[in-house]
Scaffold this motif. Structure first.
Motif, PDB file in Angstrom:
ATOM      1  N   PHE A  56     -13.412 -35.992  57.737  1.00 28.17           N
ATOM      2  CA  PHE A  56     -12.885 -36.515  56.485  1.00 28.17           C
ATOM      3  C   PHE A  56     -11.443 -36.029  56.339  1.00 28.17           C
ATOM      4  CE2 PHE A  56     -17.467 -36.122  55.897  1.00 28.17           C
ATOM      5  CZ  PHE A  56     -17.788 -37.388  55.438  1.00 28.17           C
ATOM      6  N   SER A  57     -10.603 -36.819  55.702  1.00 32.31           N
ATOM      7  CA  SER A  57      -9.191 -36.447  55.646  1.00 32.31           C
ATOM      8  C   SER A  57      -8.513 -37.096  54.450  1.00 32.31           C
ATOM      9  CB  SER A  57      -8.470 -36.874  56.927  1.00 32.31           C
ATOM     10  OG  SER A  57      -8.468 -38.290  57.053  1.00 32.31           O
ATOM     11  N   ALA A  58      -7.362 -36.527  54.092  1.00 34.03           N
ATOM     12  CA  ALA A  58      -6.542 -37.101  53.030  1.00 34.03           C
ATOM     13  C   ALA A  58      -5.984 -38.454  53.451  1.00 34.03           C
ATOM     14  CB  ALA A  58      -5.396 -36.144  52.680  1.00 34.03           C
ATOM     15  N   ILE A  59      -5.717 -38.629  54.735  1.00 41.51           N
ATOM     16  CA  ILE A  59      -5.210 -39.915  55.218  1.00 41.51           C
ATOM     17  C   ILE A  59      -6.217 -41.019  54.941  1.00 41.51           C
ATOM     18  CG2 ILE A  59      -4.564 -41.210  57.282  1.00 41.51           C
ATOM     19  CD1 ILE A  59      -3.426 -38.639  58.430  1.00 41.51           C
ATOM     20  N   ALA A  60      -7.484 -40.764  55.267  1.00 44.55           N
ATOM     21  CA  ALA A  60      -8.523 -41.765  55.027  1.00 44.55           C
ATOM     22  C   ALA A  60      -8.655 -42.073  53.546  1.00 44.55           C
ATOM     23  CB  ALA A  60      -9.859 -41.276  55.593  1.00 44.55           C
ATOM     24  N   GLY A  61      -8.587 -41.043  52.702  1.00 44.66           N
ATOM     25  CA  GLY A  61      -8.657 -41.274  51.262  1.00 44.66           C
ATOM     26  C   GLY A  61      -7.482 -42.088  50.758  1.00 44.66           C
ATOM     27  N   LEU A  77      -9.307 -25.792  38.515  1.00 39.60           N
ATOM     28  CA  LEU A  77      -9.317 -26.938  39.429  1.00 39.60           C
ATOM     29  C   LEU A  77      -7.895 -27.274  39.873  1.00 39.60           C
ATOM     30  CD1 LEU A  77     -11.907 -29.284  37.676  1.00 39.60           C
ATOM     31  CD2 LEU A  77     -12.280 -27.742  39.608  1.00 39.60           C
ATOM     32  N   ALA A  78      -7.112 -26.247  40.135  1.00 38.45           N
ATOM     33  CA  ALA A  78      -5.737 -26.477  40.548  1.00 38.45           C
ATOM     34  C   ALA A  78      -5.666 -27.269  41.848  1.00 38.45           C
ATOM     35  CB  ALA A  78      -5.014 -25.138  40.704  1.00 38.45           C
ATOM     36  N   ASN A  79      -6.559 -26.962  42.788  1.00 35.24           N
ATOM     37  CA  ASN A  79      -6.539 -27.690  44.063  1.00 35.24           C
ATOM     38  C   ASN A  79      -6.876 -29.164  43.877  1.00 35.24           C
ATOM     39  OD1 ASN A  79      -9.168 -27.055  43.318  1.00 35.24           O
ATOM     40  ND2 ASN A  79      -9.900 -27.048  45.435  1.00 35.24           N
ATOM     41  N   ALA A  80      -7.755 -29.466  42.919  1.00 38.62           N
ATOM     42  CA  ALA A  80      -8.127 -30.856  42.680  1.00 38.62           C
ATOM     43  C   ALA A  80      -6.988 -31.639  42.033  1.00 38.62           C
ATOM     44  CB  ALA A  80      -9.371 -30.923  41.800  1.00 38.62           C
ATOM     45  N   ILE A  81      -6.241 -30.985  41.147  1.00 40.54           N
ATOM     46  CA  ILE A  81      -5.087 -31.654  40.519  1.00 40.54           C
ATOM     47  C   ILE A  81      -4.044 -31.987  41.575  1.00 40.54           C
ATOM     48  CG2 ILE A  81      -3.215 -31.373  38.863  1.00 40.54           C
ATOM     49  CD1 ILE A  81      -5.083 -29.564  37.232  1.00 40.54           C
ATOM     50  N   ARG A 100     -13.058 -26.812  48.456  1.00 38.93           N
ATOM     51  CA  ARG A 100     -12.937 -25.759  47.459  1.00 38.93           C
ATOM     52  C   ARG A 100     -11.629 -24.988  47.605  1.00 38.93           C
ATOM     53  NH1 ARG A 100     -15.860 -21.735  48.052  1.00 38.93           N
ATOM     54  NH2 ARG A 100     -15.708 -21.012  45.894  1.00 38.93           N
ATOM     55  N   TYR A 101     -10.811 -25.402  48.559  1.00 43.48           N
ATOM     56  CA  TYR A 101      -9.611 -24.627  48.866  1.00 43.48           C
ATOM     57  C   TYR A 101      -8.365 -25.491  48.700  1.00 43.48           C
ATOM     58  CZ  TYR A 101     -13.358 -21.963  51.003  1.00 43.48           C
ATOM     59  OH  TYR A 101     -14.532 -21.293  51.206  1.00 43.48           O
ATOM     60  N   TRP A 102      -7.210 -24.876  48.909  1.00 38.72           N
ATOM     61  CA  TRP A 102      -5.956 -25.593  48.815  1.00 38.72           C
ATOM     62  C   TRP A 102      -5.817 -26.581  49.964  1.00 38.72           C
ATOM     63  CZ3 TRP A 102      -3.389 -25.477  44.450  1.00 38.72           C
ATOM     64  CH2 TRP A 102      -3.443 -24.345  43.638  1.00 38.72           C
ATOM     65  N   HIS A 103      -4.997 -27.586  49.742  1.00 41.18           N
ATOM     66  CA  HIS A 103      -4.741 -28.594  50.765  1.00 41.18           C
ATOM     67  C   HIS A 103      -3.996 -27.963  51.944  1.00 41.18           C
ATOM     68  CE1 HIS A 103      -3.498 -32.269  52.682  1.00 41.18           C
ATOM     69  NE2 HIS A 103      -2.220 -32.001  52.472  1.00 41.18           N
ATOM     70  N   THR A 104      -4.478 -28.222  53.158  1.00 35.01           N
ATOM     71  CA  THR A 104      -3.874 -27.616  54.356  1.00 35.01           C
ATOM     72  C   THR A 104      -3.271 -28.632  55.314  1.00 35.01           C
ATOM     73  OG1 THR A 104      -6.038 -27.651  55.457  1.00 35.01           O
ATOM     74  CG2 THR A 104      -5.427 -25.634  54.265  1.00 35.01           C
ATOM     75  N   GLY A 154      -4.566 -32.231  44.798  1.00 31.66           N
ATOM     76  CA  GLY A 154      -5.146 -33.203  45.719  1.00 31.66           C
ATOM     77  C   GLY A 154      -5.101 -34.623  45.180  1.00 31.66           C
ATOM     78  N   THR A 155      -5.361 -34.777  43.889  1.00 31.86           N
ATOM     79  CA  THR A 155      -5.285 -36.110  43.285  1.00 31.86           C
ATOM     80  C   THR A 155      -3.876 -36.667  43.371  1.00 31.86           C
ATOM     81  OG1 THR A 155      -7.108 -35.634  41.766  1.00 31.86           O
ATOM     82  CG2 THR A 155      -5.609 -37.413  41.151  1.00 31.86           C
ATOM     83  N   LEU A 156      -2.882 -35.827  43.095  1.00 33.34           N
ATOM     84  CA  LEU A 156      -1.489 -36.282  43.182  1.00 33.34           C
ATOM     85  C   LEU A 156      -1.128 -36.675  44.615  1.00 33.34           C
ATOM     86  CD1 LEU A 156       0.244 -33.640  40.861  1.00 33.34           C
ATOM     87  CD2 LEU A 156      -0.359 -36.003  40.316  1.00 33.34           C
ATOM     88  N   ILE A 157      -1.623 -35.921  45.586  1.00 30.62           N
ATOM     89  CA  ILE A 157      -1.333 -36.241  46.993  1.00 30.62           C
ATOM     90  C   ILE A 157      -1.994 -37.554  47.393  1.00 30.62           C
ATOM     91  CG2 ILE A 157      -1.768 -35.521  49.381  1.00 30.62           C
ATOM     92  CD1 ILE A 157      -1.436 -32.630  48.452  1.00 30.62           C
ATOM     93  N   LEU A 158      -3.248 -37.743  47.031  1.00 33.53           N
ATOM     94  CA  LEU A 158      -3.961 -38.970  47.394  1.00 33.53           C
ATOM     95  C   LEU A 158      -3.328 -40.200  46.750  1.00 33.53           C
ATOM     96  CD1 LEU A 158      -7.652 -37.705  47.157  1.00 33.53           C
ATOM     97  CD2 LEU A 158      -6.455 -38.431  49.233  1.00 33.53           C
ATOM     98  N   VAL A 159      -3.012 -40.090  45.465  1.00 34.41           N
ATOM     99  CA  VAL A 159      -2.375 -41.220  44.783  1.00 34.41           C
ATOM    100  C   VAL A 159      -0.988 -41.485  45.355  1.00 34.41           C
ATOM    101  CG1 VAL A 159      -1.519 -42.045  42.559  1.00 34.41           C
ATOM    102  CG2 VAL A 159      -3.715 -40.887  42.684  1.00 34.41           C
ATOM    103  N   GLY A 160      -0.265 -40.412  45.709  1.00 32.66           N
ATOM    104  CA  GLY A 160       1.043 -40.593  46.323  1.00 32.66           C
ATOM    105  C   GLY A 160       0.955 -41.288  47.670  1.00 32.66           C
ATOM    106  N   LEU A 161      -0.009 -40.898  48.509  1.00 34.40           N
ATOM    107  CA  LEU A 161      -0.205 -41.561  49.795  1.00 34.40           C
ATOM    108  C   LEU A 161      -0.551 -43.036  49.606  1.00 34.40           C
ATOM    109  CD1 LEU A 161      -2.261 -38.915  51.821  1.00 34.40           C
ATOM    110  CD2 LEU A 161       0.054 -39.702  52.316  1.00 34.40           C
ATOM    111  N   ALA A 162      -1.458 -43.303  48.670  1.00 37.87           N
ATOM    112  CA  ALA A 162      -1.845 -44.691  48.411  1.00 37.87           C
ATOM    113  C   ALA A 162      -0.662 -45.516  47.928  1.00 37.87           C
ATOM    114  CB  ALA A 162      -2.976 -44.725  47.387  1.00 37.87           C
TER     115      ALA A 162
END
Length: 282
Positions: free
Chosen positions: A136-141, A65-69, A221-225, A71-79
């Motif tokens: 859906f997007s990382a910005i919205a999250g 789950l490397a992409n999820a780890i 299921r893929y890396w953040h793009t 992704g979580t750091l990116i979402l929390v960082g944006l927030a």
């Protein structure tokens, strides 16, 4: 008679100490049992592949789950970038400058937002950002998580600033400093330990949110793009994998839960250390 009263007081004191210690142990037992159970289950899933590989298709063993780890750091960082500065500035306004109906309305709104279920925040952000972007997007999250963080940081900042003695403000103003200069150089620095602690605890609070991300960032299921694309996260993967009938996915879900708990634990410890350092080691 005096000796008898002293003995009763000593007995009452020891009794209360024992009861307080027993209550503390009872409160820690559920927390300890949860942490132990998650660690026991999650450690079986942690390996090098878990932190470096992408999820495998349904039914195939292995993967991670490397992409999820990430992704979580990116979402929390944006927030954090969006929610913490705005929350601190709002808290400064309420504590130092806020008077009248506007300040009351801001406080009331923060109190109401604190009690709103996070899924409502996700639906609102879906209707305003996801629908407008048509994806859906990382910005919205990040926006959804920032909205959840905002009232927590605001109220914490306000209360920490109110704890600063008025004598410090009066001394600064008497020396000719402006109110903004006093707030920035004296009041804010005096309360910085509590503000940092509250901000990091707000980060830990949103790190495990699942419902808002289902309506905003969804998953991948893929890396953040890109920030305008869907992004994976640990809470969503835990929710998704835990509801499948596949044992391999259950194993990965327990590993993701342990990693998420570890992130929250590290953030909480960092909040304590930062608070003590900013408060002069008290």
């Amino acid at each position: 008679m005096i000796a008898g009263r002293d003995q009763r007081r000593k007995f009452s004191n020891k009794l209360m100490l024992v009861l307080a210690a027993a209550a503390t142990v009872l409160a820690l037992l559920p927390l300890g049992s949860i942490l132990l159970y998650v660690a026991t289950k999650g450690l079986l899933a942690l390996n090098w592949d878990f932190f470096t590989q992408l999820p495998k298709p349904v039914g195939e063993p292995g993967g991670g789950l490397a992409n999820a780890i990430v992704g979580t750091l990116i979402l929390v960082g944006l927030a954090s970038v969006m929610g913490i500065p705005l929350g601190i500035m709002t808290g400064i306004y309420l504590a130092e400058f806020g008077r009248g109906r506007l300040a009351w309305l801001v406080r009331f709104t923060c109190d109401v937002m604190t009690g709103i279920p996070s899924i409502i925040v996700g639906i609102v952000v879906y209707g305003t950002i996801v629908v407008a972007m048509k994806r859906f997007s990382a910005i919205a999250g990040g926006v959804a998580l920032a909205i959840i963080m905002l009232p927590l940081v605001t109220r914490t900042t306000e209360e920490m600033l109110k704890l600063v003695p008025n004598s410090l403000r009066e001394a600064s103003l008497a020396l000719g400093a402006s109110q903004w200069r006093t707030t920035y150089s004296i009041v804010l620095r005096s309360a910085m330990g509590g503000i940092i602690t509250g901000s990091l605890l707000a980060v830990a609070r949103v790190a495990g949110e699942t419902a808002p991300l289902l309506f905003t960032a969804l998953s991948s299921r893929y890396w953040h793009t890109g920030l305008d694309q869907r992004i994976a996260s640990l809470p969503v993967y835990i929710y998704t994998y835990a509801t499948t009938p596949y044992e391999e996915m259950h194993r990965l879900a327990w590993g993701a839960a342990l990693v998420l708990v570890a992130m929250v634990l590290v953030t909480s410890i960092a909040a304590r250390l930062a608070g003590r350092r900013a408060g002069g080691g008290r």
